[in-house]
Design a protein around this motif. Structure first.
Motif, mmCIF file in Angstrom:
data_model
loop_
_atom_site.group_PDB
_atom_site.id
_atom_site.type_symbol
_atom_site.label_atom_id
_atom_site.label_comp_id
_atom_site.label_asym_id
_atom_site.label_seq_id
_atom_site.Cartn_x
_atom_site.Cartn_y
_atom_site.Cartn_z
ATOM 1 N N LYS A 196 1.392 -2.782 5.326
ATOM 2 C CA LYS A 196 0.965 -1.665 4.503
ATOM 3 C C LYS A 196 1.888 -1.208 3.489
ATOM 4 O O LYS A 196 1.448 -1.254 2.236
ATOM 5 C CB LYS A 196 0.597 -0.364 5.568
ATOM 6 C CG LYS A 196 -0.505 -0.693 6.648
ATOM 7 C CD LYS A 196 -0.594 0.467 7.432
ATOM 8 C CE LYS A 196 0.313 1.164 7.997
ATOM 9 N NZ LYS A 196 1.333 0.523 8.882
ATOM 10 N N SER A 197 3.010 -0.826 3.831
ATOM 11 C CA SER A 197 4.128 -0.479 2.887
ATOM 12 C C SER A 197 4.443 -1.632 1.847
ATOM 13 O O SER A 197 4.594 -1.137 0.500
ATOM 14 C CB SER A 197 5.326 -0.033 3.653
ATOM 15 O OG SER A 197 5.034 1.070 4.408
ATOM 16 N N LEU A 230 1.831 -1.641 -0.759
ATOM 17 C CA LEU A 230 2.267 -0.382 -1.774
ATOM 18 C C LEU A 230 3.279 -0.756 -2.851
ATOM 19 O O LEU A 230 3.070 -0.623 -4.056
ATOM 20 C CB LEU A 230 2.172 0.877 -0.954
ATOM 21 C CG LEU A 230 1.308 1.468 -0.293
ATOM 22 C CD1 LEU A 230 1.607 2.767 0.282
ATOM 23 C CD2 LEU A 230 -0.023 1.228 -1.110
ATOM 24 N N ASP A 251 2.631 6.443 0.692
ATOM 25 C CA ASP A 251 3.348 5.533 1.728
ATOM 26 C C ASP A 251 3.681 6.364 2.902
ATOM 27 O O ASP A 251 4.968 6.960 3.072
ATOM 28 C CB ASP A 251 4.699 4.772 1.316
ATOM 29 C CG ASP A 251 4.953 3.703 2.290
ATOM 30 O OD1 ASP A 251 4.194 3.315 3.230
ATOM 31 O OD2 ASP A 251 5.930 3.070 2.308
#
Length: 248
Positions: A43-44, A47, A164
């Motif tokens: 996920k991070s 981003l 985030d």
């Protein structure tokens, strides 16, 4: 219609470990997409790749149809259009809240001091911090600091807002005020891609939820579908561990 963000077969490797594995994802204008998944699911990293803080190893990321992973692209100009708010607030401790928010407009966009202050005060009022404009970050609560960090990003009027895990560093009693602000931004039509571990928040604010596992989007759809009736066994196992509310 061209999506605001289009990720096509994005691949990212760290030290031989594949973190993003041929990932595909789109975000339409005014859409709020929530990314859920365990730590290490990508996920991070996704981003950071969209914000060009990380370089993709393969695939493309397009903003309004333009490939921003082209090595000839000006990353600073992309970051003016793609705002990223981190888990840690990253405010400059030696600057007041107002100076933190006006720094980029004045230094990067060359906006005059008076106009930068006017825009900043409008945003600080919007996020409920106008009365704290002259305070230094260490005089604010964690929730107030995170709202200031969001205001600092919004002052550049980004085309896409990336968040985030913005509540993960907050005490539980401060989470609500930040989530309320993000709900307000969603209601105002801000296009957002949000990495979150708050399932209730994803349900309440997102138009679409994407479950990441092993660096790919395993399942996506409306929050009610993904969170209440997941189809993929990996999504089912994750939600069972995280919330205990999905047992199959």
């Amino acid at each position: 219609m061209t999506p605001v963000l289009a990720c096509r077969r994005v691949r990212k490797v760290f030290g031989g470990r594949v973190v993003l594995r041929d990932l595909d994802l789109e975000v339409a204008e005014h859409e709020v997409v929530a990314l859920i998944g365990a730590s290490g699911s990508g996920k991070s990293t996704l981003l950071r790749c969209v914000n060009l803080l990380e370089t993709v190893d393969d695939g493309t990321i397009a903003l309004d149809g333009r490939d921003i992973t082209d090595p000839r692209i000006d990353a600073d100009k992309v970051r003016q259009r793609v705002g990223l708010v981190f888990q840690s607030f990253n405010l400059f401790p030696h600057l007041t809240v107002l100076d933190n928010v006006t720094l980029a407009p004045r230094r990067v966009h060359r906006i005059g001091r008076a106009e930068a202050r006017r825009r900043a005060m409008e945003l600080l009022d919007r996020v409920g911090l106008a009365e704290h404009a002259d305070q230094y970050p260490d005089r604010l609560s964690g929730g107030q600091q995170q709202r200031a960090a969001i205001a600092r990003t919004l002052v550049n009027n980004p085309r896409l807002l990336l968040l985030d895990e913005v509540t993960s560093a907050l005490d539980p009693e401060l989470v609500g005020e930040v989530l309320a602000l993000i709900r307000q931004l969603a209601d105002d039509g801000t296009t957002m891609l949000i990495a979150t571990h708050e399932m209730a928040f994803a349900r309440g604010v997102a138009d679409r939820v994407c479950f990441l596992d092993g660096g790919v989007v395993v399942e996506q759809g409306p929050p009610r579908q993904v969170l209440d009736a997941p189809e993929h066994p990996r999504t089912q196992r994750f939600l069972s561990r995280v919330t205990g509310s999905w047992t199959g």
